[in-house]
Scaffold this active site. Structure first.
Site, mmCIF file in Angstrom:
data_model
loop_
_atom_site.group_PDB
_atom_site.id
_atom_site.type_symbol
_atom_site.label_atom_id
_atom_site.label_comp_id
_atom_site.label_asym_id
_atom_site.label_seq_id
_atom_site.Cartn_x
_atom_site.Cartn_y
_atom_site.Cartn_z
ATOM 1 N N ASN A 185 0.853 -1.187 0.000
ATOM 2 C CA ASN A 185 0.000 0.000 0.000
ATOM 3 C C ASN A 185 0.893 1.243 0.000
ATOM 4 O O ASN A 185 1.711 1.431 0.897
ATOM 5 C CB ASN A 185 -0.898 -0.022 1.240
ATOM 6 C CG ASN A 185 -1.938 1.084 1.232
ATOM 7 O OD1 ASN A 185 -1.653 2.214 0.857
ATOM 8 N ND2 ASN A 185 -3.143 0.750 1.662
ATOM 9 N N HIS B 106 -5.787 3.344 -1.448
ATOM 10 C CA HIS B 106 -7.075 3.595 -0.799
ATOM 11 C C HIS B 106 -7.407 5.071 -0.989
ATOM 12 O O HIS B 106 -7.202 5.886 -0.095
ATOM 13 C CB HIS B 106 -6.998 3.232 0.683
ATOM 14 C CG HIS B 106 -8.318 3.259 1.385
ATOM 15 N ND1 HIS B 106 -8.623 2.401 2.416
ATOM 16 C CD2 HIS B 106 -9.418 4.028 1.219
ATOM 17 C CE1 HIS B 106 -9.857 2.649 2.853
ATOM 18 N NE2 HIS B 106 -10.345 3.648 2.140
ATOM 19 N N GLU C 28 -8.931 0.079 -2.729
ATOM 20 C CA GLU C 28 -9.788 -0.004 -1.549
ATOM 21 C C GLU C 28 -10.638 1.257 -1.443
ATOM 22 O O GLU C 28 -10.237 2.326 -1.898
ATOM 23 C CB GLU C 28 -8.948 -0.117 -0.280
ATOM 24 C CG GLU C 28 -8.048 -1.326 -0.209
ATOM 25 C CD GLU C 28 -7.239 -1.362 1.075
ATOM 26 O OE1 GLU C 28 -6.705 -2.436 1.380
ATOM 27 O OE2 GLU C 28 -7.138 -0.326 1.765
ATOM 28 N N HIS D 147 -3.898 -4.626 7.965
ATOM 29 C CA HIS D 147 -3.986 -3.517 8.912
ATOM 30 C C HIS D 147 -3.045 -3.759 10.085
ATOM 31 O O HIS D 147 -3.218 -4.688 10.860
ATOM 32 C CB HIS D 147 -5.396 -3.272 9.439
ATOM 33 C CG HIS D 147 -5.597 -1.819 9.797
ATOM 34 N ND1 HIS D 147 -5.953 -0.858 8.880
ATOM 35 C CD2 HIS D 147 -5.430 -1.168 10.970
ATOM 36 C CE1 HIS D 147 -6.033 0.322 9.460
ATOM 37 N NE2 HIS D 147 -5.707 0.168 10.736
ATOM 38 N N ASP D 148 -2.036 -2.899 10.166
ATOM 39 C CA ASP D 148 -1.047 -2.896 11.246
ATOM 40 C C ASP D 148 -0.191 -4.156 11.284
ATOM 41 O O ASP D 148 0.461 -4.435 12.299
ATOM 42 C CB ASP D 148 -1.715 -2.678 12.606
ATOM 43 C CG ASP D 148 -2.263 -1.264 12.756
ATOM 44 O OD1 ASP D 148 -1.782 -0.373 12.039
ATOM 45 O OD2 ASP D 148 -3.185 -1.062 13.570
#
Length: 248
Positions: free
Chosen positions: A7, A43, A73, A200-201
């Site tokens: 990302n 995103h 996204e 995520h993370d």
């Protein structure tokens, strides 16, 4: 092997902070792909706080040229605003490999929960159908422990993306047991014929434990931690480190 999609939103945050063309989102994506990343994730948001529509278009061309997967996204319900044409318009003109639908809003610093399909399933149905008509694979952001997997199957969702924020937070406090909830949800999804992504993370410290606990994850989408680690290790080295974890 689990695929790695990088990302590049955080590169755009740095660029936008100076209002210039540097650092280059396109160059960062090229570097990640050259290092072996299987895909690129963006995103875009209506407030254009990082990725812009122009970035979405340029990265679509790059991924097509390099043979890399492209994952866009966003929230399909967010309307067009100013220069932002809306998520579906961006997808229609770029035809990414995958669209990951996320229930985020302007007030969120980052995505922090999955869809409630009892509340939003009927609204999502036409968007899912349209994406399939365009030949785009559909993933949906969902929480570990969600009771809505059968509803996702009924909507024709191809994959879920497990929201791994709670797992990462627990891991940072010395507790890796939260991965078990992700593993149960992933197993339930696979029984229904739904593929499993995660994101995520996730970072170099917690990814290996996660993938060993949650087998058969098809793709991880990683941005914030990867770009942060790349400040110290270099982007090419960091991508290769993540790929080594995915292979292991």
């Amino acid at each position: 092997m689990t695929s790695l999609s990088v990302n590049v939103n955080k590169i755009a945050v740095l660029r936008n902070s100076r209002g210039s063309a540097e650092p280059s989102v396109l160059k960062a994506a090229e570097t990640a792909i050259a290092a072996g990343a299987h895909g690129i994730t963006v995103h875009p948001r209506p407030d254009q706080r990082h990725i812009t529509p122009a970035d979405v278009d340029a990265l679509a061309q790059l991924c097509r040229k390099q043979g890399a997967e492209y994952n866009i996204e966003g929230n399909p319900f967010a309307p067009a605003r100013g220069d932002y044409p809306g998520l579906m318009a961006l997808i229609e003109r770029t035809r990414p490999t995958q669209a990951t639908l996320v229930p985020d809003g302007d007030g969120q610093i980052t995505s922090d929960h999955g869809f409630d399909l009892h509340a939003d399933g009927a609204r999502l149905q036409p968007y899912v159908q349209q994406l399939h008509d365009w030949g785009v694979r559909v993933s949906i952001f969902m929480d570990a422990g969600t009771p809505d997997l059968a509803l996702a199957k009924g909507l024709g969702i191809d994959r879920i993306e497990l929201y791994t924020g709670p797992y990462a937070e627990a891991f940072a406090h010395g507790d890796s047991s939260a991965a078990a909830a992700c593993a149960r949800t992933a197993a339930e999804a696979r029984v229904l014929g739904i593929g499993v992504n995660a994101g995520h993370d996730l970072n170099q410290a917690n990814l290996g434990v996660f993938l060993s606990t949650v087998p058969s994850v098809l793709e991880v989408s990683i941005g914030h931690a990867l770009i942060g680690e790349a400040l110290y290790q270099g982007l090419e080295t960091t991508v290769r480190n993540y790929l080594a974890i995915c292979r292991a």
